[in-house]
Design a protein around this motif. Structure first.
Motif, mmCIF file in Angstrom:
data_model
loop_
_atom_site.group_PDB
_atom_site.id
_atom_site.type_symbol
_atom_site.label_atom_id
_atom_site.label_comp_id
_atom_site.label_asym_id
_atom_site.label_seq_id
_atom_site.Cartn_x
_atom_site.Cartn_y
_atom_site.Cartn_z
ATOM 1 N N MET A 46 -5.796 -13.293 -24.683
ATOM 2 C CA MET A 46 -4.771 -13.322 -23.641
ATOM 3 C C MET A 46 -5.239 -14.163 -22.453
ATOM 4 S SD MET A 46 -2.499 -11.771 -25.262
ATOM 5 C CE MET A 46 -1.214 -11.905 -24.017
ATOM 6 N N VAL A 47 -6.488 -14.039 -22.073
ATOM 7 C CA VAL A 47 -7.026 -14.848 -20.970
ATOM 8 C C VAL A 47 -6.836 -16.333 -21.273
ATOM 9 C CG1 VAL A 47 -9.108 -15.468 -19.699
ATOM 10 C CG2 VAL A 47 -8.666 -13.071 -20.251
ATOM 11 N N ARG A 48 -7.026 -16.715 -22.512
ATOM 12 C CA ARG A 48 -6.902 -18.130 -22.888
ATOM 13 C C ARG A 48 -5.483 -18.661 -22.721
ATOM 14 N NH1 ARG A 48 -10.584 -16.631 -27.150
ATOM 15 N NH2 ARG A 48 -8.818 -16.337 -28.590
ATOM 16 N N ARG A 49 -4.499 -17.786 -22.621
ATOM 17 C CA ARG A 49 -3.105 -18.230 -22.497
ATOM 18 C C ARG A 49 -2.755 -18.674 -21.072
ATOM 19 N NH1 ARG A 49 0.958 -16.532 -25.991
ATOM 20 N NH2 ARG A 49 2.245 -15.979 -24.190
ATOM 21 N N ILE A 50 -3.577 -18.326 -20.101
ATOM 22 C CA ILE A 50 -3.235 -18.613 -18.704
ATOM 23 C C ILE A 50 -3.254 -20.118 -18.437
ATOM 24 C CG2 ILE A 50 -3.975 -18.340 -16.295
ATOM 25 C CD1 ILE A 50 -4.992 -15.565 -17.034
ATOM 26 N N GLN A 51 -2.193 -20.625 -17.837
ATOM 27 C CA GLN A 51 -2.088 -22.033 -17.454
ATOM 28 C C GLN A 51 -2.012 -22.222 -15.943
ATOM 29 O OE1 GLN A 51 1.117 -24.005 -19.585
ATOM 30 N NE2 GLN A 51 0.716 -22.853 -21.467
ATOM 31 N N THR A 52 -1.667 -21.178 -15.216
ATOM 32 C CA THR A 52 -1.452 -21.265 -13.775
ATOM 33 C C THR A 52 -2.773 -21.325 -13.014
ATOM 34 O OG1 THR A 52 0.545 -19.920 -14.048
ATOM 35 C CG2 THR A 52 -0.349 -20.119 -11.813
ATOM 36 N N PRO A 53 -2.919 -22.238 -12.058
ATOM 37 C CA PRO A 53 -4.101 -22.210 -11.181
ATOM 38 C C PRO A 53 -4.110 -20.931 -10.345
ATOM 39 C CG PRO A 53 -2.937 -24.312 -11.009
ATOM 40 C CD PRO A 53 -2.042 -23.396 -11.762
ATOM 41 N N LYS A 111 -12.905 -13.617 -14.186
ATOM 42 C CA LYS A 111 -13.166 -15.001 -13.786
ATOM 43 C C LYS A 111 -14.067 -15.704 -14.796
ATOM 44 C CE LYS A 111 -14.874 -18.023 -10.134
ATOM 45 N NZ LYS A 111 -15.633 -18.866 -11.065
ATOM 46 N N GLU A 112 -15.125 -15.031 -15.241
ATOM 47 C CA GLU A 112 -16.038 -15.638 -16.212
ATOM 48 C C GLU A 112 -15.315 -15.993 -17.509
ATOM 49 O OE1 GLU A 112 -19.053 -12.696 -16.560
ATOM 50 O OE2 GLU A 112 -19.849 -13.050 -14.519
ATOM 51 N N LYS A 113 -14.430 -15.111 -17.960
ATOM 52 C CA LYS A 113 -13.686 -15.378 -19.189
ATOM 53 C C LYS A 113 -12.724 -16.549 -19.013
ATOM 54 C CE LYS A 113 -13.919 -10.906 -21.482
ATOM 55 N NZ LYS A 113 -13.210 -9.999 -22.397
ATOM 56 N N LEU A 114 -12.070 -16.600 -17.859
ATOM 57 C CA LEU A 114 -11.131 -17.700 -17.635
ATOM 58 C C LEU A 114 -11.877 -19.012 -17.459
ATOM 59 C CD1 LEU A 114 -8.229 -18.561 -17.399
ATOM 60 C CD2 LEU A 114 -8.231 -17.872 -14.990
ATOM 61 N N ASP A 115 -13.023 -18.979 -16.816
ATOM 62 C CA ASP A 115 -13.857 -20.181 -16.707
ATOM 63 C C ASP A 115 -14.236 -20.697 -18.096
ATOM 64 O OD1 ASP A 115 -13.923 -20.478 -13.942
ATOM 65 O OD2 ASP A 115 -15.701 -19.226 -13.695
ATOM 66 N N ALA A 142 -12.724 -20.258 -20.808
ATOM 67 C CA ALA A 142 -11.528 -20.717 -21.514
ATOM 68 C C ALA A 142 -10.983 -22.027 -20.960
ATOM 69 C CB ALA A 142 -10.449 -19.639 -21.451
ATOM 70 N N GLY A 143 -11.616 -22.536 -19.898
ATOM 71 C CA GLY A 143 -11.156 -23.788 -19.305
ATOM 72 C C GLY A 143 -10.035 -23.626 -18.308
ATOM 73 N N GLY A 144 -9.799 -22.395 -17.858
ATOM 74 C CA GLY A 144 -8.752 -22.163 -16.873
ATOM 75 C C GLY A 144 -9.170 -22.603 -15.480
ATOM 76 N N ARG A 145 -8.192 -22.653 -14.602
ATOM 77 C CA ARG A 145 -8.446 -23.093 -13.222
ATOM 78 C C ARG A 145 -8.394 -21.869 -12.305
ATOM 79 N NH1 ARG A 145 -3.683 -27.326 -13.081
ATOM 80 N NH2 ARG A 145 -2.893 -25.758 -14.543
ATOM 81 N N ILE A 146 -9.572 -21.432 -11.877
ATOM 82 C CA ILE A 146 -9.657 -20.261 -11.016
ATOM 83 C C ILE A 146 -10.749 -20.464 -9.983
ATOM 84 C CG2 ILE A 146 -11.166 -19.050 -12.689
ATOM 85 C CD1 ILE A 146 -9.865 -16.406 -11.613
#
Length: 363
Positions: A284-291, A312-316, A318-322
């Motif tokens: 689910m974390v990998r689905r996030i596209q929003t900064p 935050k570590e998981k989104l980082d 996954a290549g997310g913007r946080i």
């Protein structure tokens, strides 16, 4: 734009004399049919009132139109339109608690849309006790807020950015929304988000205990350790906060019984822990596209910093913007802190949500 913080030494007078008349000039109260299905298309379970009748009702929300606000010509306010902010409030909160923050968003050129989550404020409740917050399924919070963002927030943005501000429980709801509706929000601010609640015991034990009590027919009863609304402020829950702001929040609750929700139901605790597990699933974390800009309060008594760090570590990964800003000495409600803390927090939020106009915040 140059935004001046309200004077804490004369806070109530500033709210009553300046903020409230301006907000009333651009405020609309509305009601929305709740969602009937979750993001996957599966229907939400039927709800029953304690008397056995069907109990959905309409969700209450408040909007503030910046175009109407700008007609007032408030000194220092932006003359530009930067879109709309949908606001997701925390546990036992309500729309009017956010009038000061709405004022600042309006000054910065944003319309503001605030949904009162089910069981809060003037939205429907599924329990007779006015002190208790109950939810049958955490998916309902997320589906309702997604519908609100799409049907109220997006039109208010008028083709510009639809931003999100979410606090505590509302931050948990908003994070699940960002995972399940990845194209709905353009930019998000999570303030002390409930990635996981701090139940003051291991969360697996809290969920197990309240789940067991729910199975015994006590789903809508107060969870262990919960208490009714109290007429005095518990200052131990607000370390370092602005006395004026906390007292003003409490006075709102004293003056309106709709705002006196205090205690979590057994099922609410169970669903809060389930929401946490759902949010932290890697898929689910990998689905996030929003900064995302996330704020962490160092003196947080209500949500777990370690869970925010894990998210935050998981989104980082996954290549997310946080981005995460930690405010070491802040209480859970960063917007309740003195101006010395609130002003840089507010400036960071406004600069993050729009970058086309310089923002100055005067403490």
């Amino acid at each position: 734009m140059e935004i001046a913080m309200l004077d804490e030494t004369n806070f109530a007078a500033a709210i009553d004399g300046t903020v409230l008349p301006a907000l009333e000039s651009c405020r609309t109260d509305g009601y929305m049919e709740p969602a009937h299905e979750i993001y996957s298309g599966h229907p939400l379970p039927a709800l029953r009132h304690p008397n056995g009748t069907s109990a959905l009702g309409k969700l209450h929300y408040v909007t503030y139109d910046v175009a109407e606000f700008q007609k007032l010509g408030v000194p220092g306010a932006s003359r530009q339109f930067h879109g709309a902010v949908v606001l997701s409030h925390g546990f036992s909160e309500f729309a009017d608690k956010y009038r000061e923050l709405a004022w600042y968003f309006l000054l910065a050129g944003f319309s503001v849309c605030i949904l009162e989550h089910r069981g809060h404020g003037y939205s429907p409740r599924d329990v007779d006790d006015k002190d208790i917050v109950y939810i049958d399924d955490w998916h309902r919070y997320v589906a309702d807020f997604a519908k609100f963002a799409a049907q109220v927030g997006r039109p208010a943005a008028k083709g510009c950015r639809l931003a999100l501000f979410a606090h505590s429980m509302g931050g948990g709801i908003a994070t699940a929304l960002l995972e399940r509706y990845p194209k709905l929000i353009d930019r998000a601010v999570l303030s002390s988000p409930m990635i996981a609640p701090d139940t003051h015991i291991p969360n697996w034990l809290a969920a197990g205990t309240t789940g067991f009590l729910s199975d015994l027919g006590l789903a809508k009863a107060k969870a262990p350790g919960m208490h009714n609304f109290e007429p005095e402020v518990n200052w131990k829950d607000n370390p370092g906060a602005s006395v004026a702001r906390v007292q003003w929040f409490h006075d709102l609750r004293m003056n309106d019984s709709h705002y006196q929700t205090t205690a979590a139901a057994n099922m609410w605790v169970k669903q809060a822990v389930r929401l946490s597990h759902a949010i932290l699933q890697d898929k689910m974390v990998r689905r996030i596209q929003t900064p995302i800009l996330m704020f962490q309060a160092g003196n947080d008594l209500w949500v777990l910093n370690v869970a925010e760090n894990e998210f935050k570590e998981k989104l980082d990964r996954a290549g997310g913007r946080i981005e995460m800003d930690r405010i070491p000495k802040s209480a859970h409600e960063i917007f309740s802190m003195p101006n010395a803390v609130y002003a840089p927090y507010l400036k960071r939020i406004l600069r993050y949500l729009q970058s086309s106009e310089k923002v100055t915040v005067l403490a």
